[in-house]
Design a protein around this motif. Structure first.
Motif, PDB file in Angstrom:
ATOM      1  N   THR A 117      75.193  29.223 -20.755  1.00 28.99           N
ATOM      2  CA  THR A 117      76.385  29.713 -21.455  1.00 28.99           C
ATOM      3  C   THR A 117      77.200  28.563 -22.033  1.00 28.99           C
ATOM      4  OG1 THR A 117      76.496  31.659 -20.012  1.00 28.99           O
ATOM      5  CG2 THR A 117      78.506  31.045 -21.206  1.00 28.99           C
ATOM      6  N   ALA A 151      76.688  33.290 -28.241  1.00 29.68           N
ATOM      7  CA  ALA A 151      76.143  34.391 -27.448  1.00 29.68           C
ATOM      8  C   ALA A 151      74.967  35.065 -28.145  1.00 29.68           C
ATOM      9  CB  ALA A 151      77.244  35.411 -27.162  1.00 29.68           C
ATOM     10  N   LEU A 155      72.327  31.928 -26.268  1.00 23.17           N
ATOM     11  CA  LEU A 155      72.446  32.180 -24.834  1.00 23.17           C
ATOM     12  C   LEU A 155      71.112  32.549 -24.191  1.00 23.17           C
ATOM     13  CD1 LEU A 155      74.120  32.435 -22.307  1.00 23.17           C
ATOM     14  CD2 LEU A 155      74.730  34.772 -22.984  1.00 23.17           C
TER      15      LEU A 155
END
Length: 295
Positions: A117, A151, A155
């Protein structure tokens, strides 16, 4: 070993000097290579402000290589002490917390989702410089881009890469490369803005000098009778190529060329001092272009 940890037990305590150099190189080399490639684009964009390209002012590949190498060396000289300060600060915080900060860092590093992350958000943030080329972004938009792009695009791939050592090494290369590209685009913005300032104020900033841009001004004279041309006004000498001088007329906001065989360079100044509030363009509204001035 923690079941969620991706770090083998024999790697937790390091692997000596060679392992340390390998880890440093896996981060520094991708950053340097990507930054070098983007800086080349930055130099092109800098000269494009004046309507020319590097080759037209005599800046060929060999000259660019020398300029980019010197720029990277300067950046390295700044980065090394900065890195040392950060390491020292981290050590001090670890000592003040009785080793708790170090243990927390290791735990975060060993958690695949947390590490993925952080890396994904960082890679998303590196695109800020790219998007800034198309318009100014406020803090909220920048954070949204970093979170959304990180994201959506990085990710899950980063989480999958952390399953094996080769994947973790690949993630370092990707993160380092995008970091170099992000820094490079920030430098491009600085170079373009600096070139615009030269175009408007006739004075270059330090960033332009670091990439080899010369704030050099001269008075042109006729090669026939050595009399001043263009009313003896100062012209910025952008460069020369194929027997032609490439010059910028600050008063008329024009870039033009003159053959070297008919032009002598009179007085030359580097980084001339300007009065406060000085701007170019005093003669820009006149109808007669500077190229047609009488010799």
């Amino acid at each position: 070993m923690d079941p969620e940890s991706d770090t083998p037990a024999d790697q937790k305590n390091g692997g000596g000097v060679l392992a340390l150099l390998e880890r440093i190189g896996s981060v520094v080399v991708p950053i340097a290579v990507a930054l070098y490639a983007v800086l080349y684009i930055g130099v092109e964009q800098m000269y494009a402000v004046f309507g020319v390209n590097p080759q037209q002012v005599g800046v060929d590949q060999s000259v660019l290589l020398g300029r980019m190498t010197s720029t990277l060396i300067l950046l390295l000289l700044v980065a090394i002490p900065l890195l040392g300060v950060l390491v020292g600060l981290g050590w001090l915080i670890d000592r003040m917390t009785g080793g708790a900060a170090g243990r927390l860092f290791l735990r975060v590093r060993e958690r695949p989702w947390i590490a993925a992350t952080i890396a994904a958000l960082w890679c998303g943030a590196t695109y800020w410089g790219v998007f800034n080329l198309f318009g100014e972004l406020d803090l909220f938009v920048m954070v949204t881009i970093a979170v959304g792009l990180g994201a959506a695009a990085f990710l899950i791939p980063f989480r999958l890469l952390r399953r094996k050592p080769v994947g973790r090494a690949g993630m370092k290369v990707i993160t380092g490369g995008l970091t170099g590209i992000g820094l490079g685009f920030l430098l491009i913005l600085g170079l373009v803005q600096g070139a615009i300032e030269v175009q408007e104020t006739g004075q270059a900033n330090d960033l332009l000098s670091y990439v080899g841009f010369q704030d050099q001004w001269t008075v042109l004279k006729s090669a026939d009778d050595d009399k001043p041309l263009y009313d003896g006004r100062w012209m910025m000498l952008l460069g020369e190529s194929d027997g032609t001088y490439v010059l910028y007329d600050c008063d008329r906001l024009e870039t033009f060329r003159r053959p070297m065989e008919t032009t002598n360079l009179g007085s030359i100044q580097l980084d001339p001092e300007r009065q406060d509030g000085f701007t170019c363009g005093d003669l820009a509204t006149q109808d007669t272009p500077s190229q047609s001035d009488s010799e």
